[in-house]
Structures are given as structure tokens and as C-alpha cells.
Design an enzyme around this catalytic site. Structure first.
Site, PDB file in Angstrom:
ATOM      1  N   ASP A 157       9.666  -2.548  -4.790  1.00  0.00           N
ATOM      2  CA  ASP A 157       8.391  -2.439  -3.940  1.00  0.00           C
ATOM      3  C   ASP A 157       8.505  -1.433  -3.047  1.00  0.00           C
ATOM      4  OD1 ASP A 157       5.837  -3.173  -2.791  1.00  0.00           O
ATOM      5  OD2 ASP A 157       6.961  -4.415  -1.347  1.00  0.00           O
TER       6      ASP A 157
ATOM      7  N   ASP B  98       6.430  -0.794   0.676  1.00  0.00           N
ATOM      8  CA  ASP B  98       6.020  -1.404   1.981  1.00  0.00           C
ATOM      9  C   ASP B  98       6.733  -2.815   2.321  1.00  0.00           C
ATOM     10  OD1 ASP B  98       4.689   0.965   1.963  1.00  0.00           O
ATOM     11  OD2 ASP B  98       2.703   0.209   2.138  1.00  0.00           O
TER      12      ASP B  98
END
Length: 371
Positions: free
Chosen positions: A8, A10
Site C-alpha cells: 500500500d 498512504d
């Protein structure tokens, strides 16, 4: 076969702004502590390829214009590449959550070329993220999950969390120097009970169990000791009403913990069986972690309760466990002393689990291709 880290963005590589959740300027660009140093260690090992998978809500719309996204994003990639960290692929979903798009995590629409590639070792690949949707993506891919932070799964949902950590140092150490632990942590809370379970399948027989029911604690201690588990169970229930809810919900949560810790069951024996004597009693237990729920119970108990554990709840404990894993469980016992019978059953159950949980290879123990 190639292992992948699906990472991922953020909240995992860079800090996610707490107000609008958008990194849309250089001023908002900040890396999580240790990302570059420890991700470089992982890359240098040559064990994993890197793929970035990120949801960027409404990218390209008025709420998140592209011209505010790309400068900071490219700057992030430039900084990472300066440290030798390069992603094979960067996959961005632009939809909003309410659209339920097949390409939005935790759905796998952006990743079908990995699902259909026999050269990719998904079972030993990881999704790394800070949200439960990242771990749900791991489940949907048939991979394992590494969760950054303290996000909690919905009640009753069994997810493949191989590691929960607050640091990239912990991630690197886990991936590079540690044998992955088959572990689980389950929290189950209802109006009747509050259950918290920590389980390590490959343990040393350590235990700390407190359910408010002395004999149940003793049986859980026996399970941990004789199955070679590390097990912590803390249960708070409405014992002033009856012991039923606490026993049942403990078994449900324990079954969920086993389901989570077992993962995809690749390489494990799957079957376990054991005959155990205790004075005049003979207990026979066989278990198959088959993915199907069944309990065969052939036991005659005569007392109303043993040590505060109602005898009618013994079979219900095992039925609740089997339903949640799920597994096939056959239990037979003969004897005169109900204390001996129940304890012998739990010990034989533990020994059967010890046999079945062993990792003896790498293949999935089923001709169906799944369990």
C-alpha cells in the site's frame, strides 16, 4: 517461483494526512520512519519483487485533480529509487468506495495477471498495509498479510495476518530473518461475553488462560501444553446467568483463531489422530482440517458438571470449535470417571492437533487444489 510484496502507499510508505487523506502537495509528503533503510534491506535480499497497490479516491475528479497528485507521487518514487527501491508495477484505483469497483482493494481486479500466473508464489507473498482492506486483499489473493498499526478486523472475520507491527524494522526482520509464525489474535465481543485470544500454532506449550471457569481454564492449559501451542485466552462472561455463553463463545473464538493461524494449510499434514488413556478411561480423537464442519460425538457423561464446567457443554464446545475452523472432528471415549473422560478427551484432542498442524512439505494437502 517468484514472491511478491504488494505494498500500500498512504499510511504504509508515506504518512497519510489525517484531514483529507490526500497527499496532494510536496508539503504533505513524509515517509514513515525507517521505510527507506529497511525496504532497501528487503530489496537487497533479492527474495521479493515489489508491486504498489493503492486506492486514490476520485483521482482525476474535481475532488482530487490529477495535477495535484502526480508531482508529489513522482517525487516519492524518485526518492525511493535514489535508495535502490523500485517497483515492478504501480497499480492505482481511482474509484470511490461507494462505487464498489472490482478494481478497488480489497477486490482483485487490478491483480488478475498475478492470480493467473503459475510463476508467482502467492502463498508465500505478502500484502503490506495499514488498513483491514489490505489484509482482506491478501485473503482474496491467497497471500499473507502484514498489518501496520492497530486496525481491527470486523467481528468474526478470519484474516491471514502473519504479522502486526508498528515499524518497518519489524517488517524487514520478519521477512528476512524470522520463520513466519502461524499466529492469530481474535477479539469477540457480544452483550453476553468479551473474549480475547492470542494463539501461536508453532509454540512451546506456554499458556495463560482465564475464563472465570476453573475447569475450562485447566482444559485450555492442557490443550496448549499437549498440542505445542502458545495460547492466551481471556474471557469475561455473564457467569451470573449461566456458563453456557462463556463456554460457547470461547470455543467460537478459539475456532476462529485456528482458522486464521492455519492460513491456506499449505505443507501441513492436515490429519491427526490419537488414542489416550487416563486411568480407566480411553479417549479416541481424530481431526481433519478439511474446510468442512462436522462433529461425531460418542461419549457418555453422567455428572451434571465438573469443576463448574457443565457436562452438557463439553460436546457443544467441540461442535462450536469445529464449525468455526471448519474441521471434521470425531471423538469417542469410554470410562467411569467424568473428570477423567473430559480431561482425556482434551489431551487426545491436543495430541491430534499436534500431529495435524505439522509442516512436512510445501504442497497443499488436497487434490482439490484448496481446503
Amino acid at each position: 517461483m517468484q514472491k511478491i510484496l504488494f505494498i500500500d502507499r498512504d499510511g504504509t510508505l508515506i504518512v497519510e494526512p489525517p484531514t483529507d487523506f490526500q497527499v496532494d502537495s510536496y508539503e504533505k509528503l513524509a515517509f514513515l520512519p525507517g521505510v527507506m533503510r529497511h525496504l532497501h534491506r528487503i530489496v537487497a535480499s533479492g527474495q521479493y519483487r515489489l508491486v504498489m497497490v493503492t486506492n486514490q479516491d476520485g483521482l482525476g475528479t474535481e475532488s482530487f485533480p490529477e495535477e495535484t497528485f502526480w508531482p508529489a507521487h513522482r517525487k516519492m518514487l524518485d526518492i525511493l529509487e535514489s535508495e535502490g527501491i523500485r517497483f515492478d508495477e504501480i497499480l492505482i484505483d481511482r474509484t470511490f468506495e461507494h462505487e464498489q469497483a472490482p478494481t478497488r482493494k480489497p477486490r482483485t481486479g487490478l491483480l488478475t495477471h498475478y492470480l493467473n500466473n503459475p510463476a508467482i508464489d502467492l502463498a508465500n507473498s505478502f500484502v503490506i498495509g495499514d488498513r483491514i482492506t489490505d489484509i482482506e486483499l491478501a485473503k482474496n489473493l491467497g497471500a499473507q498479510g502484514i498489518l501496520i498499526g492497530q486496525a481491527q478486523a470486523p467481528e468474526g472475520e478470519v484474516l491471514p495476518i502473519a504479522l502486526r507491527t508498528d515499524s518497518w524494522e519489524g517488517i524487514a526482520n520478519f521477512l528476512l530473518t524470522s520463520k513466519p509464525q502461524r499466529s492469530a489474535e481474535i477479539r469477540r465481543e457480544t452483550k453476553e461475553t468479551k473474549i480475547h485470544i492470542r494463539l501461536q500454532l508453532d509454540g512451546q506449550g506456554r499458556y495463560s488462560n482465564d475464563t472465570g471457569i476453573g475447569f475450562l481454564d485447566h482444559m485450555l492449559d492442557q490443550l496448549a501444553m499437549h498440542a505445542g501451542l502458545n495460547l492466551e485466552v481471556l474471557a469475561q462472561g455473564d457467569l451470573h446467568i449461566d456458563h453456557h455463553h462463556t463456554i460457547e463463545d470461547t470455543a467460537i473464538a478459539l475456532g476462529q483463531a485456528f482458522a486464521q493461524a492455519l492460513g491456506d494449510k499449505r505443507g501441513m499434514e492436515r490429519y491427526g489422530f490419537f488414542n489416550l488413556v487416563m486411568d480407566e478411561t480411553l479417549a479416541q480423537v481424530a481431526i481433519d482440517f478439511s474446510g468442512r464442519a462436522s462433529l461425531v460425538w460418542d461419549v457418555q457423561l453422567r455428572r451434571e458438571a465438573v469443576g463448574g464446567f457443565p457436562c452438557e457443554m463439553v460436546s457443544h464446545f467441540f461442535k462450536s470449535f469445529a464449525d468455526q475452523v471448519p474441521c471434521n472432528l470425531h471423538i469417542r471415549c469410554s470410562g467411569e470417571n467424568d473428570h477423567h473422560q473430559i480431561e482425556a478427551i482434551f489431551k487426545s484432542f491436543a495430541k491430534s492437533i499436534k500431529m495435524a498442524k505439522q509442516i512436512t512439505g510445501t504442497a497443499l494437502p488436497s487434490t482439490k487444489g484448496m481446503l
